[in-house]
Design an enzyme around this catalytic site. Structure first.
Site, PDB file in Angstrom:
ATOM      1  N   TRP A   1       0.867  -1.193   0.000  1.00 46.43           N
ATOM      2  CA  TRP A   1       0.000   0.000   0.000  1.00 46.43           C
ATOM      3  C   TRP A   1       0.896   1.233   0.000  1.00 46.43           C
ATOM      4  CZ3 TRP A   1      -2.282   2.714   4.766  1.00 46.43           C
ATOM      5  CH2 TRP A   1      -3.259   3.631   4.382  1.00 46.43           C
TER       6      TRP A   1
ATOM      7  N   ASP B   1      -0.773  -5.525   9.046  1.00 45.95           N
ATOM      8  CA  ASP B   1      -1.798  -4.573   8.611  1.00 45.95           C
ATOM      9  C   ASP B   1      -3.019  -5.403   8.216  1.00 45.95           C
ATOM     10  OD1 ASP B   1      -3.402  -2.686   7.449  1.00 45.95           O
ATOM     11  OD2 ASP B   1      -1.870  -1.870   6.109  1.00 45.95           O
TER      12      ASP B   1
ATOM     13  N   LYS C   1     -13.526  -0.775   6.032  1.00 46.32           N
ATOM     14  CA  LYS C   1     -14.114  -1.584   4.956  1.00 46.32           C
ATOM     15  C   LYS C   1     -15.190  -2.515   5.497  1.00 46.32           C
ATOM     16  CE  LYS C   1     -10.255   0.009   3.207  1.00 46.32           C
ATOM     17  NZ  LYS C   1      -9.978   0.937   2.152  1.00 46.32           N
TER      18      LYS C   1
HETATM   19  C1  LMR Z   1      -6.924   2.113  -0.731  1.00 44.83           C
HETATM   20  O1  LMR Z   1      -5.856   1.491  -0.748  1.00 44.83           O
HETATM   21  O2  LMR Z   1      -7.470   2.522  -1.765  1.00 44.83           O
HETATM   22  C2  LMR Z   1      -7.621   2.375   0.575  1.00 44.83           C
HETATM   23  O3  LMR Z   1      -6.913   1.769   1.606  1.00 44.83           O
HETATM   24  C3  LMR Z   1      -7.899   3.805   0.813  1.00 44.83           C
HETATM   25  C4  LMR Z   1      -6.668   4.607   1.079  1.00 44.83           C
HETATM   26  O4  LMR Z   1      -6.686   5.344   2.076  1.00 44.83           O
HETATM   27  O5  LMR Z   1      -5.700   4.558   0.315  1.00 44.83           O
END
Ligand code: LMR
Length: 394
Positions: free
Chosen positions: A128, A209, A244
């Site tokens: 992420w 996470d 979510k």
């Molecule tokens: C995403 O990866 O799209 C979500 O976790 C929202 C975000 O805050 O990035």
């Protein structure tokens, strides 16, 4: 002077919002930010959340401060959800409420400076995008480890295990508990066992996470990773999110859970989290946490919520299967998307292909070709699949 400030780089996920808003096509499809959408393309408030909000409005008598740990009932319900009430991991863990999964991650990363001073944080590639920003903000040293091969759609499991041999007892291993973001590819049960063994041998601290609990196979099944780690290892840190699975995105409901060797150790760790939270946000917002606590503690509401979650999961799996089916004749074999889990599908398209999808087909996703499968529905999935197939060679 502020006028000397260079424009910052747009966030690779949040920056998509404007591009989508500026697209005037009536057929535009948003597969960008990770939010669950229903068949009608809405991001609904869950019925169980509405019921708990009504209950809260009627029964709440005060808005006085709670504490830096947040809502106690929420914290306890979170541990029960993660490990099962009364289990060993439940007994030896402590939870602190945080503003969203992001808040929990940041608090946990600040805690790493206390718990593993001088340690490095091993981070999967890809991961992420915000992990890097958070780790930098917390002053953590990052080591990247191979996780997923975008070209083949497979985990790079052997390479990952090779890289993890470099872990020492001072280090931290960042893992996605389920529904890896952005790849949707998770280790299987054997894989988790091997990861736990590596951690056992090295003494490194797992930092999980867990933002998509309940979106892969189910609440119990998706908790397998954290349950196994807590069972096999003396210490685990878990940042979880209700954005979510309760669709409480804007209410910012998250939790940082520390599993220690025993309850006394976890109490000591918990005491260190308090001043860290105090310096970050003092006290987390209560509304969403009070809603989650009420739903999880009320038998009937909890059962209804599990059903609502199952509905979201089933719809995502249905549109994912439809996407794979409609991509069957594409120049590239996209069968691997069928094995990915949760909200995201990482298509493995070039930046040119992603741009063409956006500009010519009005299909929006991140520049890395991560598509939010929940943005698809039975009305648009075939058109999106045809568009993806048409740019697969770019
Ligand atoms: C995403 O990866 O799209 C979500 O976790 C929202 C975000 O805050 O990035």
């Amino acid at each position: 002077m502020f006028s000397d400030l260079a424009a910052p780089k747009a966030d690779p996920i949040l920056g998509l919002t404007k591009l989508f808003a500026d697209d005037t096509s009536p057929d535009k499809v948003d597969l960008g930010i990770g939010v669950y959408k229903d068949e009608a393309g809405e991001v609904p408030v869950l019925a169980t959340v509405k019921a708990a909000e009504r209950w809260l409005a009627e029964t709440q008598t005060s808005k006085r401060y709670l504490s830096s740990a947040g809502n106690d009932a929420f914290n306890s319900a979170t541990r029960a959800l993660l490990f099962g009430a009364g289990t060993d991991a439940f007994t030896r863990s402590r939870t602190v409420q945080a503003p969203g999964g992001t808040g929990a991650l940041r608090l946990g990363m600040d805690f790493l400076r206390v718990a593993r001073p001088g340690g490095r944080v091993f981070v999967p590639t890809p991961t992420w995008t915000n992990h890097g920003h958070l780790l930098a903000a917390a002053g953590c040293e990052i080591v990247h480890y191979p996780y997923y091969d975008v070209a083949t759609g497979n985990l790079r499991f052997d390479e990952m295990m090779e890289a993890l041999r470099g872990l020492t007892e001072k280090d931290v291993l960042l893992l996605h508990g389920c529904c890896h973001n952005p790849s949707g590819a998770d280790p299987d049960a054997e894989g988790w066992k091997a990861i736990a063994e590596t951690l056992e041998r090295s003494g490194a601290l797992p930092f999980v996470d867990l933002a998509y609990l309940g979106f892969a196979e189910g609440l119990e099944e998706d908790a397998h990773s954290v349950r196994l780690l807590a069972q096999r290892l003396p210490e685990v840190v878990i940042a979880s999110s209700y954005s979510k699975n309760f669709a409480l995105y804007r209410d910012r409901v998250g939790a940082l859970t520390i599993v220690g060797t025993n309850a006394a150790d976890s109490d000591r760790a918990h005491a260190h989290l308090m001043p860290l939270a105090r310096a970050l946000w003092s006290m987390p917002p209560d509304h969403g946490a009070a809603v989650v606590a009420h739903v999880l503690q009320d038998k009937a509401l909890a059962a209804d919520w599990r059903r609502e979650l199952a509905e979201m999961r089933t719809r995502i799996n249905t549109v994912r299967a439809a996407l794979v089916k409609h991509l069957a004749g594409a120049p590239r074999d996209y069968a691997f998307l069928g094995h990915q889990r949760g909200m995201f599908a990482l298509l493995g398209l070039s930046p040119d292909a992603v741009r063409t999808l956006r500009e010519e087909h009005h299909v929006h996703m991140t520049g890395t070709s991560r598509a939010n499968v929940a943005g698809l529905n039975m009305a648009n999935v075939e058109r999106v699949a045809t568009a993806i197939a048409s740019v697969s060679d770019l």
